[in-house]
Motif scaffolding. Sequence first.
Motif, PDB file in Angstrom:
ATOM      1  N   VAL A  53       0.862  -1.188   0.000  1.00  0.00           N
ATOM      2  CA  VAL A  53       0.000   0.000   0.000  1.00  0.00           C
ATOM      3  C   VAL A  53       0.897   1.236   0.000  1.00  0.00           C
ATOM      4  O   VAL A  53       1.704   1.439   0.918  1.00  0.00           O
ATOM      5  N   VAL A  54       0.762   2.065  -1.022  1.00  0.00           N
ATOM      6  CA  VAL A  54       1.644   3.224  -1.194  1.00  0.00           C
ATOM      7  C   VAL A  54       1.466   4.223  -0.055  1.00  0.00           C
ATOM      8  O   VAL A  54       2.430   4.859   0.390  1.00  0.00           O
ATOM      9  N   ASP A  55       0.236   4.372   0.453  1.00  0.00           N
ATOM     10  CA  ASP A  55       0.011   5.287   1.577  1.00  0.00           C
ATOM     11  C   ASP A  55       0.891   4.916   2.768  1.00  0.00           C
ATOM     12  O   ASP A  55       1.459   5.792   3.442  1.00  0.00           O
ATOM     13  N   ASP A  56       0.998   3.612   3.040  1.00  0.00           N
ATOM     14  CA  ASP A  56       1.804   3.159   4.182  1.00  0.00           C
ATOM     15  C   ASP A  56       3.284   3.445   3.958  1.00  0.00           C
ATOM     16  O   ASP A  56       4.006   3.814   4.895  1.00  0.00           O
ATOM     17  N   VAL A  57       3.737   3.270   2.717  1.00  0.00           N
ATOM     18  CA  VAL A  57       5.144   3.532   2.394  1.00  0.00           C
ATOM     19  C   VAL A  57       5.472   4.994   2.655  1.00  0.00           C
ATOM     20  O   VAL A  57       6.483   5.334   3.301  1.00  0.00           O
ATOM     21  N   ILE A  58       4.625   5.893   2.148  1.00  0.00           N
ATOM     22  CA  ILE A  58       4.882   7.331   2.316  1.00  0.00           C
ATOM     23  C   ILE A  58       4.794   7.732   3.782  1.00  0.00           C
ATOM     24  O   ILE A  58       5.628   8.507   4.288  1.00  0.00           O
ATOM     25  N   ALA A  59       3.797   7.191   4.500  1.00  0.00           N
ATOM     26  CA  ALA A  59       3.630   7.544   5.914  1.00  0.00           C
ATOM     27  C   ALA A  59       4.833   7.069   6.737  1.00  0.00           C
ATOM     28  O   ALA A  59       5.351   7.823   7.579  1.00  0.00           O
ATOM     29  N   ASP A  60       5.289   5.848   6.490  1.00  0.00           N
ATOM     30  CA  ASP A  60       6.441   5.327   7.237  1.00  0.00           C
ATOM     31  C   ASP A  60       7.707   6.123   6.926  1.00  0.00           C
ATOM     32  O   ASP A  60       8.496   6.434   7.829  1.00  0.00           O
ATOM     33  N   ALA A  61       7.900   6.447   5.645  1.00  0.00           N
ATOM     34  CA  ALA A  61       9.095   7.198   5.260  1.00  0.00           C
ATOM     35  C   ALA A  61       9.093   8.590   5.882  1.00  0.00           C
ATOM     36  O   ALA A  61      10.119   9.070   6.392  1.00  0.00           O
ATOM     37  N   ALA A  62       7.931   9.253   5.851  1.00  0.00           N
ATOM     38  CA  ALA A  62       7.836  10.594   6.436  1.00  0.00           C
ATOM     39  C   ALA A  62       8.062  10.544   7.945  1.00  0.00           C
ATOM     40  O   ALA A  62       8.709  11.435   8.524  1.00  0.00           O
ATOM     41  N   MET A  63       7.562   9.504   8.588  1.00  0.00           N
ATOM     42  CA  MET A  63       7.744   9.376  10.028  1.00  0.00           C
ATOM     43  C   MET A  63       9.217   9.222  10.387  1.00  0.00           C
ATOM     44  O   MET A  63       9.694   9.805  11.374  1.00  0.00           O
TER      45      MET A  63
ATOM     46  N   ALA B 137      -5.147   4.741  -1.374  1.00  0.00           N
ATOM     47  CA  ALA B 137      -5.370   3.318  -1.695  1.00  0.00           C
ATOM     48  C   ALA B 137      -4.641   2.834  -2.943  1.00  0.00           C
ATOM     49  O   ALA B 137      -5.035   1.842  -3.543  1.00  0.00           O
ATOM     50  N   LEU B 138      -3.570   3.498  -3.336  1.00  0.00           N
ATOM     51  CA  LEU B 138      -2.773   2.994  -4.451  1.00  0.00           C
ATOM     52  C   LEU B 138      -1.949   1.796  -3.980  1.00  0.00           C
ATOM     53  O   LEU B 138      -1.465   1.756  -2.847  1.00  0.00           O
ATOM     54  N   ARG B 139      -1.763   0.812  -4.875  1.00  0.00           N
ATOM     55  CA  ARG B 139      -1.037  -0.395  -4.501  1.00  0.00           C
ATOM     56  C   ARG B 139      -0.074  -0.797  -5.618  1.00  0.00           C
ATOM     57  O   ARG B 139      -0.351  -0.587  -6.801  1.00  0.00           O
ATOM     58  N   VAL B 140       1.016  -1.402  -5.200  1.00  0.00           N
ATOM     59  CA  VAL B 140       1.990  -1.959  -6.137  1.00  0.00           C
ATOM     60  C   VAL B 140       2.439  -3.319  -5.601  1.00  0.00           C
ATOM     61  O   VAL B 140       2.153  -3.683  -4.455  1.00  0.00           O
ATOM     62  N   LEU B 141       3.139  -4.068  -6.440  1.00  0.00           N
ATOM     63  CA  LEU B 141       3.719  -5.338  -6.017  1.00  0.00           C
ATOM     64  C   LEU B 141       5.196  -5.153  -5.702  1.00  0.00           C
ATOM     65  O   LEU B 141       5.901  -4.438  -6.420  1.00  0.00           O
ATOM     66  N   GLY B 142       5.657  -5.789  -4.623  1.00  0.00           N
ATOM     67  CA  GLY B 142       7.081  -5.690  -4.320  1.00  0.00           C
ATOM     68  C   GLY B 142       7.361  -5.885  -2.855  1.00  0.00           C
ATOM     69  O   GLY B 142       6.666  -6.634  -2.157  1.00  0.00           O
ATOM     70  N   ASP B 143       8.362  -5.182  -2.375  1.00  0.00           N
ATOM     71  CA  ASP B 143       8.810  -5.277  -0.987  1.00  0.00           C
ATOM     72  C   ASP B 143       8.606  -3.918  -0.319  1.00  0.00           C
ATOM     73  O   ASP B 143       9.235  -2.924  -0.713  1.00  0.00           O
ATOM     74  N   ALA B 144       7.753  -3.871   0.690  1.00  0.00           N
ATOM     75  CA  ALA B 144       7.417  -2.604   1.342  1.00  0.00           C
ATOM     76  C   ALA B 144       8.631  -1.971   2.009  1.00  0.00           C
ATOM     77  O   ALA B 144       8.821  -0.744   1.953  1.00  0.00           O
ATOM     78  N   GLU B 145       9.470  -2.790   2.620  1.00  0.00           N
ATOM     79  CA  GLU B 145      10.649  -2.258   3.312  1.00  0.00           C
ATOM     80  C   GLU B 145      11.610  -1.598   2.333  1.00  0.00           C
ATOM     81  O   GLU B 145      12.152  -0.512   2.613  1.00  0.00           O
ATOM     82  N   GLN B 146      11.839  -2.232   1.189  1.00  0.00           N
ATOM     83  CA  GLN B 146      12.746  -1.652   0.200  1.00  0.00           C
ATOM     84  C   GLN B 146      12.191  -0.346  -0.369  1.00  0.00           C
ATOM     85  O   GLN B 146      12.933   0.636  -0.535  1.00  0.00           O
ATOM     86  N   LEU B 147      10.900  -0.324  -0.683  1.00  0.00           N
ATOM     87  CA  LEU B 147      10.300   0.890  -1.244  1.00  0.00           C
ATOM     88  C   LEU B 147      10.318   2.025  -0.217  1.00  0.00           C
ATOM     89  O   LEU B 147      10.561   3.184  -0.571  1.00  0.00           O
TER      90      LEU B 147
END
Length: 396
Positions: A226-236, A256-266
């Motif tokens: 979930v892209v929202d989670d990636v951005i929120a974690d990175a900003a935090m 609610a945008l989504r991609v396939l891959g590894d959340a930690e790497q992104l």
Amino acid sequence: MSNVDVLIAALLGLVLGLAYAPTLVWLRRRAELDAGEPEQAPVVSEQLAQAVDLLRSAALVAGPYDEVLHSNPQARTLGLVRGNRVAPDELLDLVRQVRQQRRVLGTMLRLSRAQGTPQLELAVRLRGLSGGMVLVVADDRSAQVRTDEIKRDFVANVSHELKTPVGAIRVLAEAVEQAADDPVAVQRFAARMIHESDRLGELIRQIIELSRLQSDEPLLHPSEVVVDDVIADAAMQCRELAASSSIALTTSGTPALRVLGDAEQLTSAVVNLITNAINYSDPGGRVAVSSRLAQDSDDGYVEISVADNGIGIRSEELERIFERFYRVDFARSRDSGGTGLGLSIVKHVIGAHGGTVNVWSKVGQGSTFTLRLPALDQAIPSDGTVLEPPAQEVKP
């Protein structure tokens, strides 16, 4: 004339014919040899042709006049065959040498290609065959040679980068020893030692991370991200750095945008972009992280952008910023503890996810880095509009 005279004349003619017949045959054969009777052209056997076609390496059979009697598709792809001739002059010289000396030859061959294209590194083996034919087998080692060069450069750069903070720590330790009677100086030198230690620790951490990323393929066993989670974690993770640098950090984007891959790497990739944006912005600046859904033909893509109004990047440096240990502003990077590996990590992560990294920058106006990733089952409105919620400020 009597019958006896006729018989004698016939006998004389027969004797003369038999006497001169071998001479006439010899003269005729000599004339044929002088005229250059054509030799039979060598023929590539069916077994040899099949063996050449089965090879994974590029292979060809050259004839006695440097003509190509048989070749496989790999040889033509590498440009070793042009029409029906052996193409590169360097390879042609080796073919003639083997034909003349009748021996087996193995060597490395470096061939120049079109301008801007890497050189072709070939491991070539040649063997003389009957009838003046020569078998050529060539393995393309270009990727391996370039990998070895990158490894050597990387080791050299790492050694240099590690020496800098280690040397600084040693000098500061000596300064502390000499200033033992001056508490203020000791405190100042100790603070600098802590800074250099942190820089060394960050460098080692990013080297380990880059090494780990190179051995990990996120799309072999992907998960939904979930892209929202990636951005929120990175900003935090970057909020303390932004606050200490007096930088306003905001996030916004399509939910609610989504991609396939590894959340930690992104997340690591976005953190590196935000960190760079903060480090290369002056106090009072702004860093905005946003996401949106884009369409290219019938394919949907998620774009994550990190924009700042910092110092910007000169156009001649844009092509180099993703090189390992390259820094736009070395002094600013050193003061902020930068390692020069952040953008290399970003490029590797996004490339491993099947995406791209685009950069816009102008000196004095700032920079925008955009990560473009294949979207997962996203529907784009028929009118092409993308709704975005208002920007949110990340507060410490």
